[in-house]
Design a protein around this motif. Structure first.
Motif, PDB file in Angstrom:
ATOM      1  N   THR A  76     -94.888  -0.853 -13.313  1.00 43.67           N
ATOM      2  CA  THR A  76     -94.172  -1.983 -13.912  1.00 43.67           C
ATOM      3  C   THR A  76     -92.842  -2.259 -13.225  1.00 43.67           C
ATOM      4  O   THR A  76     -92.252  -3.316 -13.420  1.00 43.67           O
ATOM      5  N   VAL A 130     -92.386  -5.676 -11.258  1.00 43.32           N
ATOM      6  CA  VAL A 130     -92.400  -6.848 -12.135  1.00 43.32           C
ATOM      7  C   VAL A 130     -91.115  -6.905 -12.951  1.00 43.32           C
ATOM      8  O   VAL A 130     -90.464  -7.949 -13.051  1.00 43.32           O
ATOM      9  N   ARG A 156     -88.199  -8.004 -10.804  1.00 43.98           N
ATOM     10  CA  ARG A 156     -88.205  -9.413 -10.432  1.00 43.98           C
ATOM     11  C   ARG A 156     -87.827 -10.297 -11.619  1.00 43.98           C
ATOM     12  O   ARG A 156     -87.112 -11.294 -11.459  1.00 43.98           O
ATOM     13  N   ILE A 157     -88.275  -9.942 -12.816  1.00 44.80           N
ATOM     14  CA  ILE A 157     -87.870 -10.699 -14.006  1.00 44.80           C
ATOM     15  C   ILE A 157     -86.376 -10.504 -14.243  1.00 44.80           C
ATOM     16  O   ILE A 157     -85.648 -11.460 -14.550  1.00 44.80           O
ATOM     17  N   GLU A 159     -96.085 -14.685 -21.350  1.00 46.91           N
ATOM     18  CA  GLU A 159     -96.745 -13.701 -20.491  1.00 46.91           C
ATOM     19  C   GLU A 159     -97.629 -14.352 -19.437  1.00 46.91           C
ATOM     20  O   GLU A 159     -97.619 -13.950 -18.274  1.00 46.91           O
ATOM     21  N   LEU A 212     -95.485 -15.834 -16.671  1.00 47.59           N
ATOM     22  CA  LEU A 212     -94.898 -14.783 -15.842  1.00 47.59           C
ATOM     23  C   LEU A 212     -95.946 -14.132 -14.954  1.00 47.59           C
ATOM     24  O   LEU A 212     -95.677 -13.789 -13.799  1.00 47.59           O
ATOM     25  N   SER A 213     -97.135 -13.970 -15.489  1.00 52.05           N
ATOM     26  CA  SER A 213     -98.229 -13.381 -14.714  1.00 52.05           C
ATOM     27  C   SER A 213     -98.541 -14.242 -13.497  1.00 52.05           C
ATOM     28  O   SER A 213     -98.706 -13.729 -12.380  1.00 52.05           O
ATOM     29  N   PHE A 267     -95.373 -14.193 -10.918  1.00 49.64           N
ATOM     30  CA  PHE A 267     -95.115 -12.966 -10.184  1.00 49.64           C
ATOM     31  C   PHE A 267     -96.377 -12.301  -9.647  1.00 49.64           C
ATOM     32  O   PHE A 267     -96.311 -11.214  -9.057  1.00 49.64           O
ATOM     33  N   ALA A 274     -98.880 -10.868 -11.160  1.00 50.08           N
ATOM     34  CA  ALA A 274     -99.105  -9.567 -11.801  1.00 50.08           C
ATOM     35  C   ALA A 274    -100.040  -9.727 -12.986  1.00 50.08           C
ATOM     36  O   ALA A 274    -100.147 -10.804 -13.578  1.00 50.08           O
ATOM     37  N   ALA A 315     -99.256  -5.495 -16.932  1.00 45.67           N
ATOM     38  CA  ALA A 315     -98.035  -5.141 -16.202  1.00 45.67           C
ATOM     39  C   ALA A 315     -96.857  -5.980 -16.682  1.00 45.67           C
ATOM     40  O   ALA A 315     -95.735  -5.469 -16.832  1.00 45.67           O
ATOM     41  N   VAL A 316     -97.083  -7.261 -16.942  1.00 46.26           N
ATOM     42  CA  VAL A 316     -96.018  -8.134 -17.449  1.00 46.26           C
ATOM     43  C   VAL A 316     -95.572  -7.666 -18.822  1.00 46.26           C
ATOM     44  O   VAL A 316     -94.372  -7.606 -19.126  1.00 46.26           O
ATOM     45  N   ALA A 329     -93.470  -4.673 -18.482  1.00 47.38           N
ATOM     46  CA  ALA A 329     -92.164  -5.034 -17.924  1.00 47.38           C
ATOM     47  C   ALA A 329     -91.271  -5.645 -18.997  1.00 47.38           C
ATOM     48  O   ALA A 329     -90.074  -5.349 -19.066  1.00 47.38           O
TER      49      ALA A 329
END
Length: 216
Positions: free
Chosen positions: A7, A10, A13-14, A31, A34-35, A38, A40, A44-45, A48
């Motif tokens: 994680t 991710v 980066r966030i 989510e 973001l997925s 990035f 991901a 994982a999001v 994170a």
């Protein structure tokens, strides 16, 4: 978090996007979006977001998911009070441990800060401000304090940006920063701590002027 954690990239980066102002206070973090952004997986999001919630950057709202946490003026003052103690500790430790090369580096940053103020480069000065504080933490070798300060800085980044943009603030803070540098250069531990605490005291005095009505 260990580098092997799946994680970490991710979350980093966030976190960087929040610090850069790409995600603003109270903005919902979805989510699926973001997925996609990035590259991901949703798991994982989700992990994170949990990590960043634990750091205080994000909050969970019932039935609405995650959003960037807004820090009130009152909380910003509390954060700065804690920073005052920890920045003072790091400055004192830096005065103990600084090498000649470290001192030369700090003085170079100080000269760059002088030049930025003289030319009216507010953004450049703000970046040098962060660089100086980071360098002092690094020289101090006080890893625990440095980790806590980095989390506090992340939570307070919006207010720090407004503070940096406040008219006349660079001219006020420049001699405060130079005093920290010179105390460390003199290897004056008590003086370095006093200078760091005095600087954060000045921040405390200025915050209500910058954000008098920010009670969110």
């Amino acid at each position: 978090m260990p580098e092997t954690s799946p994680t970490a990239p991710v979350a980093a980066r966030i976190r960087d996007a929040i610090l850069a102002g790409e995600f603003v206070p109270n903005q919902r973090l979805i989510e699926a979006d973001l997925s996609d952004r990035f590259g991901a997986g949703r798991a994982a999001v989700r992990a994170a977001l949990l990590e960043l919630t634990n750091e205080g950057l994000i909050e969970r709202v019932q039935n609405r998911g995650a959003r960037v946490r807004a820090v009130s003026l009152a909380e910003a003052i509390e954060i700065t009070e804690v920073r005052m103690v920890l920045e003072g500790l790091c400055a004192a430790k830096a005065a103990e441990r600084a090498t000649d090369a470290d001192i030369a580096d700090l003085r170079s940053i100080g000269e760059d800060m002088r030049a930025a103020v003289a030319s009216g480069d507010v953004f450049g000065y703000s970046g040098l401000n962060q660089r100086l504080h980071g360098r002092v933490r690094e020289i101090s070798g006080q890893g625990t304090a440095a980790d806590v300060l980095e989390r506090l800085r992340a939570q307070n980044v919006r207010h720090q940006f407004r503070l940096a943009m406040h008219p006349g603030r660079p001219q006020t803070s420049l001699p405060e920063h130079l005093a920290i540098i010179e105390a460390i250069a003199a290897r004056d531990t008590a003086g370095a701590e006093r200078a760091a605490r005095a600087h954060l005291g000045s921040v405390l005095e200025t915050l209500p002027k910058v954000l008098p009505d920010d009670n969110r």
